[in-house]
Design an enzyme around this catalytic site. Structure first.
Site, short mmCIF file in Angstrom:
data_model
loop_
_atom_site.label_atom_id
_atom_site.label_comp_id
_atom_site.label_asym_id
_atom_site.label_seq_id
_atom_site.Cartn_x
_atom_site.Cartn_y
_atom_site.Cartn_z
N ASP A 1 -6.28 58.21 -11.76
CA ASP A 1 -6.39 58.49 -13.14
C ASP A 1 -7.39 57.56 -13.68
O ASP A 1 -8.20 57.67 -14.36
CB ASP A 1 -5.10 58.71 -14.04
CG ASP A 1 -4.69 60.23 -13.55
OD1 ASP A 1 -5.46 61.24 -13.65
OD2 ASP A 1 -3.31 60.46 -13.42
N LEU A 2 -6.70 56.32 -13.84
CA LEU A 2 -7.05 55.22 -14.51
C LEU A 2 -8.68 54.80 -14.13
O LEU A 2 -9.63 54.52 -15.04
CB LEU A 2 -6.55 53.79 -14.30
CG LEU A 2 -5.05 54.01 -15.24
CD1 LEU A 2 -3.99 53.07 -14.54
CD2 LEU A 2 -5.14 54.15 -16.33
#
Length: 399
Positions: A180-181
């Site tokens: 996600d990051l």
């Protein structure tokens, strides 16, 4: 020393409409907000962003309200507007926002935005100069296009978990939602690139990335190990697969990490710890990698009688890159962390004074002037800015 003013922030004046939720999209939007963009986070009335309910831990306010620390991690420097996008009024307000926006961010499953009446064609109609960032789990097309994506699933599908753990039979996910990051980071990079392109052409652009793309994008040497050499990387714990010695080694009272990344460092290391740099199987890095078990055993034996702090001092003295293993609390208590602007103090409307992890970028002029510290804002309460934003939009339409 004179400092660059906050008005010099790179994205000052850029309006971002953030339709995303959970982590990848919100992280991208927060990166843009840290650079000065005005980010309006659009949330569903009632529940809001999914992460408002992700916990524990939650922090209870004096009024009994629960605030999610997960949500706090990805939403600083934003305003929140609560809109029902299935209602006529919600659609009207979002259309007005899109007309004024420079950037729109979304991470719905493929097709959802179309069903809400905001296809890419409709968005371009409303605002030909709009830059749109769209993040999915596995891509917008292809045989798995449109498949739902969550971080740990993507870590597994994209090969990262096969490279992480103590060995091939002990695979592990990374301890933070790294897919996600990374997707958020790549997405923010794509947005800034598209804004630069728009400045030259006047045209907007759709930027697409995915959790899959983000993880494959950081395979690094493990990727070319397969695509070029046809060797499959596997998890092998806390030691480097291509450099030796490089990894985690026990001490008398803990552990240290070392990175002997060149032949010069190897000779310094051997001189400092009374090892023979030309011993059979150890004279070059390829030999040491091939014989890593024997090399690592020799290093462990050399470190066995040393306390961690004394060993770190010695490694520093002889010029070997080394470090300790810090827990998360120790990282945030470390003065070096705060000195780099990695902690920011904000006033939250229900929690009062809180400290958040800060942005990882600092900006300087070539004469050494650093930009003035950004006056960071706490993550917003759900819908806190709805009235003000709608009033601003209505005022603009009436002129």
């Amino acid at each position: 020393m004179t400092r660059v003013t906050e008005s010099d922030r790179a994205l000052a004046g850029v309006l971002v409409v953030d339709l995303s939720r959970a982590l990848a999209g919100p992280h991208a939007a927060m990166m843009l907000a840290d650079l000065g963009a005005d980010v309006i986070k659009v949330e569903a009335p009632g529940a809001g962003d999914d992460t408002r309910g992700w916990g524990p831990p939650f922090i209870e306010t004096d009024g009994g309200q629960l605030e999610s620390t997960y949500f706090l991690s990805a939403n600083r420097n934003k305003r929140s507007v609560a809109l029902d996008l299935k209602s006529d009024e919600g659609v009207r307000v979002l259309e007005a926002l899109v007309r004024r926006a420079d950037v729109l961010i979304e991470n719905f499953r493929t097709g959802v935005l179309d069903r809400l009446g905001f296809s890419t064609e409709r968005l371009a109609e409303l605002n030909p100069g709009l830059v749109m960032l769209s993040i999915t789990g596995f891509g917008h097309d292809g045989p798995d296009g449109g498949r739902a994506g969550y971080d740990q699933i993507a870590q597994g599908e994209a090969g990262l978990m096969s490279l992480t753990g103590s060995g091939p039979d002990d695979i592990q996910k990374v301890g933070v939602p790294i897919a996600d990051l990374l997707a958020g980071m790549y997405g923010a990079f794509g947005v800034v690139s598209a804004l630069l392109n728009r400045a030259a052409t006047g045209r907007g652009r759709v930027v697409r990335t995915s959790l899959l793309a983000a993880v494959v994008g950081v395979h690094g040497f493990q990727g070319t190990k397969w695509t070029v050499a046809k060797q499959v990387g596997r998890a092998q714990g806390n030691h480097h697969p291509s450099v030796c010695p490089y990894g985690l080694f026990p001490t008398a009272d803990g552990a240290v990490q070392i990175a002997v990344g060149s032949e010069g460092l190897w000779r310094k290391f051997c001189a400092g710890f009374h090892l023979d740099p030309e011993a059979p199987g150890m004279a070059s890095n390829p030999e040491r990698v091939e014989n890593h078990k024997a090399v690592n055993q020799a290093v462990e034996a050399a470190f066995a009688g040393w306390d961690t702090e004394r060993l770190l001092d010695e490694l520093k003295r002889i010029g070997i890159p080394a470090g300790r293993i810090r827990s998360i609390d120790q990282v945030y208590e470390w003065e070096q962390t705060r000195s780099q602007g990695l902690l920011v103090d904000v006033e939250h409307p229900t929690l009062g004074s809180i400290t958040l992890p800060g942005p990882p970028l600092r900006f300087f002029d070539f004469d050494g002037r650093e930009a003035a510290p950004v006056q960071h804002q706490s993550p917003p309460l759900l819908g806190a800015d709805t009235e003000a934003v709608v009033s601003w939009l209505n005022d603009g339409e009436s002129k």
